[in-house]
Design a protein around this motif. Sequence first.
Motif, PDB file in Angstrom:
ATOM      1  N   ALA A   1      44.287  24.856  41.169  1.00 15.58           N
ATOM      2  CA  ALA A   1      44.506  26.113  41.882  1.00 15.58           C
ATOM      3  C   ALA A   1      44.109  27.270  40.979  1.00 15.58           C
ATOM      4  CB  ALA A   1      45.972  26.248  42.293  1.00 15.58           C
ATOM      5  N   LEU A   2      43.228  28.094  41.476  1.00 17.98           N
ATOM      6  CA  LEU A   2      42.807  29.287  40.745  1.00 17.98           C
ATOM      7  C   LEU A   2      43.444  30.492  41.429  1.00 17.98           C
ATOM      8  CD1 LEU A   2      41.055  30.256  38.413  1.00 17.98           C
ATOM      9  CD2 LEU A   2      39.129  30.395  39.988  1.00 17.98           C
ATOM     10  N   VAL A   3      44.281  31.239  40.691  1.00 19.19           N
ATOM     11  CA  VAL A   3      45.073  32.333  41.257  1.00 19.19           C
ATOM     12  C   VAL A   3      44.604  33.667  40.687  1.00 19.19           C
ATOM     13  CG1 VAL A   3      47.395  33.282  41.557  1.00 19.19           C
ATOM     14  CG2 VAL A   3      47.052  30.785  41.481  1.00 19.19           C
ATOM     15  N   ARG A   4      44.339  34.623  41.566  1.00 18.56           N
ATOM     16  CA  ARG A   4      43.985  35.956  41.081  1.00 18.56           C
ATOM     17  C   ARG A   4      45.250  36.689  40.652  1.00 18.56           C
ATOM     18  NH1 ARG A   4      41.389  41.315  44.032  1.00 18.56           N
ATOM     19  NH2 ARG A   4      40.857  42.370  42.069  1.00 18.56           N
ATOM     20  N   HIS A   5      45.150  37.459  39.580  1.00 14.24           N
ATOM     21  CA  HIS A   5      46.284  38.228  39.057  1.00 14.24           C
ATOM     22  C   HIS A   5      46.829  39.208  40.089  1.00 14.24           C
ATOM     23  CE1 HIS A   5      43.649  41.712  38.822  1.00 14.24           C
ATOM     24  NE2 HIS A   5      42.741  40.917  38.264  1.00 14.24           N
ATOM     25  N   GLY A   6      48.001  39.797  39.793  1.00 16.90           N
ATOM     26  CA  GLY A   6      48.617  40.775  40.670  1.00 16.90           C
ATOM     27  C   GLY A   6      47.915  42.123  40.640  1.00 16.90           C
ATOM     28  N   GLU A   7      48.446  43.050  41.417  1.00 19.38           N
ATOM     29  CA  GLU A   7      47.830  44.369  41.580  1.00 19.38           C
ATOM     30  C   GLU A   7      47.607  45.076  40.243  1.00 19.38           C
ATOM     31  OE1 GLU A   7      48.561  48.248  44.410  1.00 19.38           O
ATOM     32  OE2 GLU A   7      50.297  47.391  43.381  1.00 19.38           O
ATOM     33  N   ARG A   8      46.394  45.522  39.995  1.00 19.07           N
ATOM     34  CA  ARG A   8      46.035  46.181  38.741  1.00 19.07           C
ATOM     35  C   ARG A   8      46.638  47.584  38.669  1.00 19.07           C
ATOM     36  NH1 ARG A   8      39.843  45.114  36.992  1.00 19.07           N
ATOM     37  NH2 ARG A   8      40.432  46.883  35.671  1.00 19.07           N
ATOM     38  N   CYS A   9      47.193  47.883  37.526  1.00 18.54           N
ATOM     39  CA  CYS A   9      47.766  49.208  37.314  1.00 18.54           C
ATOM     40  C   CYS A   9      46.684  50.279  37.266  1.00 18.54           C
ATOM     41  CB  CYS A   9      48.573  49.202  36.012  1.00 18.54           C
ATOM     42  SG  CYS A   9      49.209  50.810  35.537  1.00 18.54           S
ATOM     43  N   ASP A  10      45.565  49.992  36.615  1.00 21.93           N
ATOM     44  CA  ASP A  10      44.525  51.005  36.421  1.00 21.93           C
ATOM     45  C   ASP A  10      43.720  51.289  37.678  1.00 21.93           C
ATOM     46  OD1 ASP A  10      43.208  48.606  36.523  1.00 21.93           O
ATOM     47  OD2 ASP A  10      42.072  48.874  34.667  1.00 21.93           O
ATOM     48  N   ARG A  11      43.997  50.569  38.765  1.00 22.45           N
ATOM     49  CA  ARG A  11      43.318  50.830  40.035  1.00 22.45           C
ATOM     50  C   ARG A  11      44.308  51.136  41.152  1.00 22.45           C
ATOM     51  NH1 ARG A  11      38.403  46.327  40.176  1.00 22.45           N
ATOM     52  NH2 ARG A  11      37.382  46.992  38.228  1.00 22.45           N
TER      53      ARG A  11
ATOM     54  N   MET B   1      48.571  50.137  30.853  1.00 24.63           N
ATOM     55  CA  MET B   1      47.643  50.462  31.929  1.00 24.63           C
ATOM     56  C   MET B   1      46.725  49.290  32.286  1.00 24.63           C
ATOM     57  SD  MET B   1      47.877  53.439  33.350  1.00 24.63           S
ATOM     58  CE  MET B   1      46.228  53.662  34.009  1.00 24.63           C
ATOM     59  N   ASP B   2      46.517  48.361  31.363  1.00 23.78           N
ATOM     60  CA  ASP B   2      45.646  47.222  31.666  1.00 23.78           C
ATOM     61  C   ASP B   2      46.421  46.054  32.269  1.00 23.78           C
ATOM     62  OD1 ASP B   2      47.025  46.627  29.344  1.00 23.78           O
ATOM     63  OD2 ASP B   2      45.332  45.585  28.391  1.00 23.78           O
ATOM     64  N   GLY B   3      47.676  46.324  32.633  1.00 32.59           N
ATOM     65  CA  GLY B   3      48.499  45.286  33.253  1.00 32.59           C
ATOM     66  C   GLY B   3      48.603  45.455  34.755  1.00 32.59           C
ATOM     67  N   VAL B   4      49.699  44.949  35.341  1.00 32.95           N
ATOM     68  CA  VAL B   4      49.916  45.012  36.784  1.00 32.95           C
ATOM     69  C   VAL B   4      50.937  46.091  37.110  1.00 32.95           C
ATOM     70  CG1 VAL B   4      49.383  42.555  37.043  1.00 32.95           C
ATOM     71  CG2 VAL B   4      51.762  43.270  36.781  1.00 32.95           C
ATOM     72  N   THR B   5      51.065  46.389  38.380  1.00 34.93           N
ATOM     73  CA  THR B   5      52.061  47.356  38.837  1.00 34.93           C
ATOM     74  C   THR B   5      53.403  46.664  39.048  1.00 34.93           C
ATOM     75  OG1 THR B   5      51.558  46.985  41.178  1.00 34.93           O
ATOM     76  CG2 THR B   5      50.266  48.670  40.023  1.00 34.93           C
TER      77      THR B   5
ATOM     78  N   ALA C   1      46.692  39.270  33.708  1.00 37.66           N
ATOM     79  CA  ALA C   1      46.838  37.846  34.020  1.00 37.66           C
ATOM     80  C   ALA C   1      48.084  37.270  33.352  1.00 37.66           C
ATOM     81  CB  ALA C   1      45.588  37.083  33.573  1.00 37.66           C
ATOM     82  N   ARG C   2      48.344  37.664  32.109  1.00 42.41           N
ATOM     83  CA  ARG C   2      49.535  37.153  31.411  1.00 42.41           C
ATOM     84  C   ARG C   2      50.812  37.659  32.081  1.00 42.41           C
ATOM     85  NH1 ARG C   2      50.094  39.288  26.845  1.00 42.41           N
ATOM     86  NH2 ARG C   2      48.240  40.564  26.558  1.00 42.41           N
ATOM     87  N   GLN C   3      50.829  38.915  32.510  1.00 34.53           N
ATOM     88  CA  GLN C   3      51.999  39.432  33.220  1.00 34.53           C
ATOM     89  C   GLN C   3      52.204  38.699  34.542  1.00 34.53           C
ATOM     90  OE1 GLN C   3      51.176  43.655  33.504  1.00 34.53           O
ATOM     91  NE2 GLN C   3      52.396  44.120  31.687  1.00 34.53           N
ATOM     92  N   THR C   4      51.106  38.402  35.216  1.00 35.46           N
ATOM     93  CA  THR C   4      51.207  37.660  36.480  1.00 35.46           C
ATOM     94  C   THR C   4      51.794  36.275  36.257  1.00 35.46           C
ATOM     95  OG1 THR C   4      49.324  38.845  37.435  1.00 35.46           O
ATOM     96  CG2 THR C   4      49.863  36.694  38.392  1.00 35.46           C
TER      97      THR C   4
END
Length: 240
Positions: free
Chosen positions: A74-84, A93-97, A129-132
């Motif tokens: 299973a390939l999972v995309r990370h959660g919502e990007r903070c910088d976008r 800022m390079d993590g998730v919301t 990705a690590r936070q996710t």
Amino acid sequence: MTLSLDQTGIKRTLLRRALVRYKNVLVVIVASVLAVALTLRLLAPAAPPDLAQPSHADRVLLLTDSWAKGDVIALVRHGERCDRSSAQCLGPMDGVTVRGEAAVQALGADFRQLGLSHTDIHSSLLTRARQTADAMFARPVEAQDWLFNCRGSMLRDALKHKVAGHNLILVSHSECMDQLLMDMNLSTSTTFGYGASLFIKTDGANEDPQMLGYIEPKDWKNIVPVVTPNNRHGFEASQF
């Protein structure tokens, strides 16, 4: 006068013949264009199936059966990007919301319903990705560079890290999901949302990897399998 009428008739006859020839040529051109378009469509790479669609209920059952055997990547995309996003950041800022963290926590619960007792989990080295992975799973997840630097090698590296009898969850990025599709000669026209999960089936040496499909986070409630009291060693789809 008679000569003039004869000339007019000849001109009309020639015009009709020209129109017939033009019409025939036009029909041939249109038919050729349609044939080429149909051929290109038939030869175009297929897109991964959306497992939330009722027409793919058989693939959901294949997924749960293969998961129970430890044959799934299973390939999972990370959660919502903070910088976008304008939403509150969880940290850097390079993590998730914060909203993204909550969404992938729910996604982790969905994967726990599939079962994680025989599952290896890796994430990309990038913060988001690590936070996710941390939010999804209540255990340490090893971060690896190849889950971000995946150009041209995603499928090969995924198969290399797949252990027989163990499912493999990889928290990565949309670019790597597209790379996996390209490696499997599939279309990259699908836009994967945050937390989307892409599944392939492989039993190792006996068969080529098989694309099962993908699930967006909002759709898990419709297809997530459950273990029933009379079926503790298998799965059934809750609804389609």
